[in-house]
Design a protein around this motif. Structure first.
Motif, PDB file in Angstrom:
ATOM      1  N   GLY A 164      -4.109   9.252   8.528  1.00 19.96           N
ATOM      2  CA  GLY A 164      -3.593   8.317   7.325  1.00 19.96           C
ATOM      3  C   GLY A 164      -3.804   6.774   7.802  1.00 19.96           C
ATOM      4  O   GLY A 164      -3.798   6.573   9.068  1.00 19.96           O
ATOM      5  N   ASP A 165      -3.611   5.789   7.111  1.00 22.89           N
ATOM      6  CA  ASP A 165      -3.675   4.257   7.230  1.00 22.89           C
ATOM      7  C   ASP A 165      -2.450   4.035   7.916  1.00 22.89           C
ATOM      8  O   ASP A 165      -2.322   3.066   9.047  1.00 22.89           O
ATOM      9  CB  ASP A 165      -4.043   3.693   5.959  1.00 22.89           C
ATOM     10  CG  ASP A 165      -5.302   3.795   5.553  1.00 22.89           C
ATOM     11  OD1 ASP A 165      -6.297   4.353   6.177  1.00 22.89           O
ATOM     12  OD2 ASP A 165      -5.624   3.576   4.101  1.00 22.89           O
ATOM     13  N   LYS A 166      -1.333   4.503   7.650  1.00 23.99           N
ATOM     14  CA  LYS A 166      -0.211   4.227   8.377  1.00 23.99           C
ATOM     15  C   LYS A 166       0.386   5.454   9.319  1.00 23.99           C
ATOM     16  O   LYS A 166       1.528   5.050   9.817  1.00 23.99           O
ATOM     17  CB  LYS A 166       1.022   4.126   7.302  1.00 23.99           C
ATOM     18  CG  LYS A 166       0.910   3.041   6.181  1.00 23.99           C
ATOM     19  CD  LYS A 166       1.760   2.915   5.250  1.00 23.99           C
ATOM     20  CE  LYS A 166       1.308   1.810   3.935  1.00 23.99           C
ATOM     21  NZ  LYS A 166       2.304   1.933   3.090  1.00 23.99           N
ATOM     22  N   SER A 167      -0.455   5.930   9.873  1.00 23.93           N
ATOM     23  CA  SER A 167      -0.280   6.944  10.865  1.00 23.93           C
ATOM     24  C   SER A 167      -0.131   6.336  12.162  1.00 23.93           C
ATOM     25  O   SER A 167      -0.942   5.417  12.298  1.00 23.93           O
ATOM     26  CB  SER A 167      -1.000   8.322  10.713  1.00 23.93           C
ATOM     27  OG  SER A 167      -2.316   7.982  11.365  1.00 23.93           O
ATOM     28  N   PRO A 188      -9.864   9.357  -0.187  1.00 26.82           N
ATOM     29  CA  PRO A 188      -8.857   8.590  -1.334  1.00 26.82           C
ATOM     30  C   PRO A 188      -7.958   9.335  -1.844  1.00 26.82           C
ATOM     31  O   PRO A 188      -6.640   9.226  -2.286  1.00 26.82           O
ATOM     32  CB  PRO A 188      -9.824   7.986  -2.250  1.00 26.82           C
ATOM     33  CG  PRO A 188     -10.969   7.764  -1.430  1.00 26.82           C
ATOM     34  CD  PRO A 188     -11.212   8.825  -0.508  1.00 26.82           C
ATOM     35  N   ALA A 189      -8.353  10.740  -2.200  1.00 29.22           N
ATOM     36  CA  ALA A 189      -7.372  11.719  -2.899  1.00 29.22           C
ATOM     37  C   ALA A 189      -6.275  12.252  -1.984  1.00 29.22           C
ATOM     38  O   ALA A 189      -5.308  12.418  -2.133  1.00 29.22           O
ATOM     39  CB  ALA A 189      -8.271  12.835  -3.333  1.00 29.22           C
ATOM     40  N   ASP A 190      -6.611  12.414  -0.713  1.00 31.17           N
ATOM     41  CA  ASP A 190      -5.641  12.553   0.385  1.00 31.17           C
ATOM     42  C   ASP A 190      -4.640  11.602   0.599  1.00 31.17           C
ATOM     43  O   ASP A 190      -3.368  11.740   0.738  1.00 31.17           O
ATOM     44  CB  ASP A 190      -6.327  12.771   1.757  1.00 31.17           C
ATOM     45  CG  ASP A 190      -7.234  14.107   1.553  1.00 31.17           C
ATOM     46  OD1 ASP A 190      -6.748  15.246   0.741  1.00 31.17           O
ATOM     47  OD2 ASP A 190      -8.120  14.349   2.198  1.00 31.17           O
ATOM     48  N   ALA A 191      -5.059  10.185   0.555  1.00 34.47           N
ATOM     49  CA  ALA A 191      -4.058   8.953   0.688  1.00 34.47           C
ATOM     50  C   ALA A 191      -3.148   9.193  -0.613  1.00 34.47           C
ATOM     51  O   ALA A 191      -2.100   8.526  -0.363  1.00 34.47           O
ATOM     52  CB  ALA A 191      -4.927   7.844   0.721  1.00 34.47           C
ATOM     53  N   ALA A 192      -3.854   9.231  -1.461  1.00 35.67           N
ATOM     54  CA  ALA A 192      -2.997   9.295  -2.939  1.00 35.67           C
ATOM     55  C   ALA A 192      -1.948  10.314  -2.854  1.00 35.67           C
ATOM     56  O   ALA A 192      -0.986  10.203  -3.235  1.00 35.67           O
ATOM     57  CB  ALA A 192      -4.008   9.575  -4.166  1.00 35.67           C
ATOM     58  N   ALA A 193      -2.216  11.628  -2.368  1.00 33.16           N
ATOM     59  CA  ALA A 193      -1.328  12.641  -2.240  1.00 33.16           C
ATOM     60  C   ALA A 193      -0.163  12.291  -1.164  1.00 33.16           C
ATOM     61  O   ALA A 193       1.015  12.421  -1.434  1.00 33.16           O
ATOM     62  CB  ALA A 193      -1.923  14.067  -1.690  1.00 33.16           C
ATOM     63  N   LEU A 194      -0.684  11.359  -0.107  1.00 32.57           N
ATOM     64  CA  LEU A 194       0.492  10.744   0.717  1.00 32.57           C
ATOM     65  C   LEU A 194       1.425  10.167   0.244  1.00 32.57           C
ATOM     66  O   LEU A 194       2.505  10.093   0.286  1.00 32.57           O
ATOM     67  CB  LEU A 194      -0.238  10.398   2.040  1.00 32.57           C
ATOM     68  CG  LEU A 194      -0.806  11.135   3.058  1.00 32.57           C
ATOM     69  CD1 LEU A 194      -1.544  10.280   4.281  1.00 32.57           C
ATOM     70  CD2 LEU A 194       0.325  12.068   3.826  1.00 32.57           C
TER      71      LEU A 194
END
Length: 173
Positions: A132-135, A162-168
């Motif tokens: 992820g972007d914040k990992s 994007p769907a995975d980022a939204a779920a995170l």
């Protein structure tokens, strides 16, 4: 070595004490120092790099699609947490769940899911790792270590969708 030089005597008749000047030749000591330095340089083992072999696929003709029943997706989030699910995010076989990087966390999930996939399909499990972007980088390294520990042969590091980022974001990681 060392050398003693006597100063010339006085002709005036007074007897003075002879003053001796000393000169120390350090050539042998310098030679010894260079020999010791050379010896330790040649015999010291340098620190070996700690690297994991990572084989990337060769670009070529498309291989075809992989069954969703065999695909475990691990999405890396912040605070050393990961979200995992089996199948597609829209209709998962195992619902998206949060896990940490401990023996009872993601490792246990990988082992149990791998057994379930092998029983259901008769083929090995494939793992998709999506940072992820914040990992943090350490989370990716820990995940790759888990792949080596659990013996997963087929895994890939892919871009997060994007769907995975939204779920995170929905899960708070």
């Amino acid at each position: 070595m060392a050398e003693l030089n006597a100063s010339p005597s006085n002709a005036g008749g007074k007897h003075k004490r002879k003053k001796m000047s000393t000169r120390v030749d350090l050539t042998a000591m310098v030679d010894l120092a260079f020999l010791l330095i050379t010896f330790f340089i040649m015999t010291t083992t340098l620190a070996k790099s700690k690297a994991m072999d990572l084989t990337m696929p060769v670009k070529g003709p498309e291989q075809g699609e992989v069954s969703d029943k065999r695909t475990l997706t691990i999405v890396l989030g912040k605070d050393n947490k990961a979200m995992y699910f089996l199948g597609l995010l829209k209709k998962p076989i195992i619902a998206p769940t949060i896990a940490g990087f401990s023996a009872s966390g993601i490792r246990k999930v990988i082992i149990e899911t791998s057994k379930k996939v092998r029983e259901d399909t008769g083929k090995p499990m494939i793992v998709l790792i999506k940072p992820g972007d914040k990992s943090q980088y350490s989370s990716l390294v820990s995940t790759l270590d888990e792949m080596a520990i659990t013996g997963i042969q087929q895994y890939a590091i892919v871009d997060i969708e994007p769907a995975d980022a939204a779920a995170l974001a929905q899960k708070g990681i």
